[in-house]
Scaffold this motif. Structure first.
Motif, PDB file in Angstrom:
ATOM      1  N   LYS A 231      59.723  80.831   1.272  1.00  0.00           N
ATOM      2  CA  LYS A 231      61.007  80.205   0.963  1.00  0.00           C
ATOM      3  C   LYS A 231      61.139  78.803   1.553  1.00  0.00           C
ATOM      4  O   LYS A 231      62.065  78.078   1.224  1.00  0.00           O
ATOM      5  N   GLN A 254      62.145  85.692   3.008  1.00  0.00           N
ATOM      6  CA  GLN A 254      63.417  86.381   2.800  1.00  0.00           C
ATOM      7  C   GLN A 254      63.729  87.278   4.004  1.00  0.00           C
ATOM      8  O   GLN A 254      62.892  88.063   4.455  1.00  0.00           O
ATOM      9  N   ASN A 289      64.538  83.707   6.663  1.00  0.00           N
ATOM     10  CA  ASN A 289      65.332  82.659   6.047  1.00  0.00           C
ATOM     11  C   ASN A 289      66.699  83.219   5.709  1.00  0.00           C
ATOM     12  O   ASN A 289      66.844  84.039   4.794  1.00  0.00           O
ATOM     13  N   LYS A 292      69.647  79.878   1.701  1.00  0.00           N
ATOM     14  CA  LYS A 292      68.856  79.587   0.510  1.00  0.00           C
ATOM     15  C   LYS A 292      68.189  78.242   0.685  1.00  0.00           C
ATOM     16  O   LYS A 292      68.835  77.222   0.869  1.00  0.00           O
TER      17      LYS A 292
END
Length: 295
Positions: A231, A254, A289, A292
């Motif tokens: 990410k 994630q 993370n 976003k």
């Protein structure tokens, strides 16, 4: 992978040995003929080759020490020995370059009445031909084993060929009632020795201080961020151990992933960099993370 790396280092010794033998023969011939023919340029070229002997020996020693496996006080191995040897060689080379300049510059102002014998020019041309042959051999070997040290030696071989050609040109020109041209060529050779030594020093000090190519950092960052599951990248650093690249990266994944899934992503990052880009080792740290991250 380590076994293959050590085998490559062993093979690289062959290129260093060939350079040493060539430089020993050529430097002896140039110094003897240089004094016999009264050519300052050929003597300077011979001294240049003596520094190349030292540099090649340093590379050979570095290659040998680099083959030692990790021990109690060298947990990362001895890969940097090759770079240390290059730095030592640069100090020796620049001292010889300064000596050539201090001998040649006063001669320029004192003036010369005699031109060197043409035999010196023939020696310069023959030396250039030999060094071009050594260059192609070492270049082919360097590409085969992916060795920066052997490739650097090959480039030095080529520069020595050009120096010998310049020496021959200076000697031939001095035959056209311009004896000072031989001394001028000696000064140019001295400058080239110093420049080569400085370039080697800059590269060695950059690697020993953990400097790393910024373009490669950017490339690896782009590659990693495109991998599934990554990410974002929090931190990415690189360093060199001899010819080996080591990458340290902190990736974001994630936050809801379990530890096995996160580990699989980290393993994927390692495999891609090592398999596709020849990175020796990759250390991946995974962090969750929570926001976003745009890729």
């Amino acid at each position: 992978m380590d076994d293959q790396k050590y085998k490559d280092l062993k093979l690289g010794e062959r290129g260093a040995m060939i350079s040493i033998v060539a430089y020993l023969i050529l430097s002896a011939i140039k110094l003897v003929i240089g004094y016999m023919s009264n050519s300052a340029a050929l003597r300077a070229d011979g001294l240049n080759n003596t520094t190349d002997i030292i540099a090649s020996i340093a590379v050979l020693i570095g290659l040998k020490i680099s083959q030692r496996p990790p021990d109690n006080d060298h947990g990362y191995g001895h890969w940097k020995s090759e770079t240390i040897a290059s730095m030592v060689a640069s100090f020796i080379m620049i001292s010889v370059g300064i000596q050539v300049l201090t001998d040649a510059i006063p001669s320029m102002f004192q003036g010369r009445n005699e031109s060197p014998d043409m035999l010196a020019a023939y020696v310069g041309v023959a030396s250039a031909i030999v060094m071009v042959g050594v260059y192609f051999y070492n270049k082919k070997l360097a590409l085969k084993i992916n060795s920066k040290a052997v490739m650097a030696a090959a480039k030095d071989n080529l520069s020595d060929a050009w120096v010998s050609i310049g020496t021959a040109v200076g000697i031939i020109g001095s035959q056209l009632h311009m004896p000072w041209l031989d001394t001028l060529t000696a000064i140019i050779v001295g400058v080239l020795i110093c420049k080569t030594a400085w370039d080697i020093f800059l590269q060695a000090s950059h690697e020993l201080s953990d400097g790393f190519d910024e373009h490669k950092i950017q490339l690896y960052q782009e590659v990693i961020t495109k991998l599934d599951g990554v990410k974002g990248i929090k931190e990415l650093k690189g360093r060199n151990y001899g010819n080996n690249e080591v990458i340290d990266v902190v990736i974001l994944v994630q936050s809801t992933l379990d530890i096995r899934a996160a580990h699989d992503i980290a393993t994927r990052v390692e495999k891609v960099l090592m398999r596709d880009y020849g990175v020796y080792d990759v250390h991946v740290h995974v962090e969750p993370n929570y926001e976003k991250v745009k890729r």
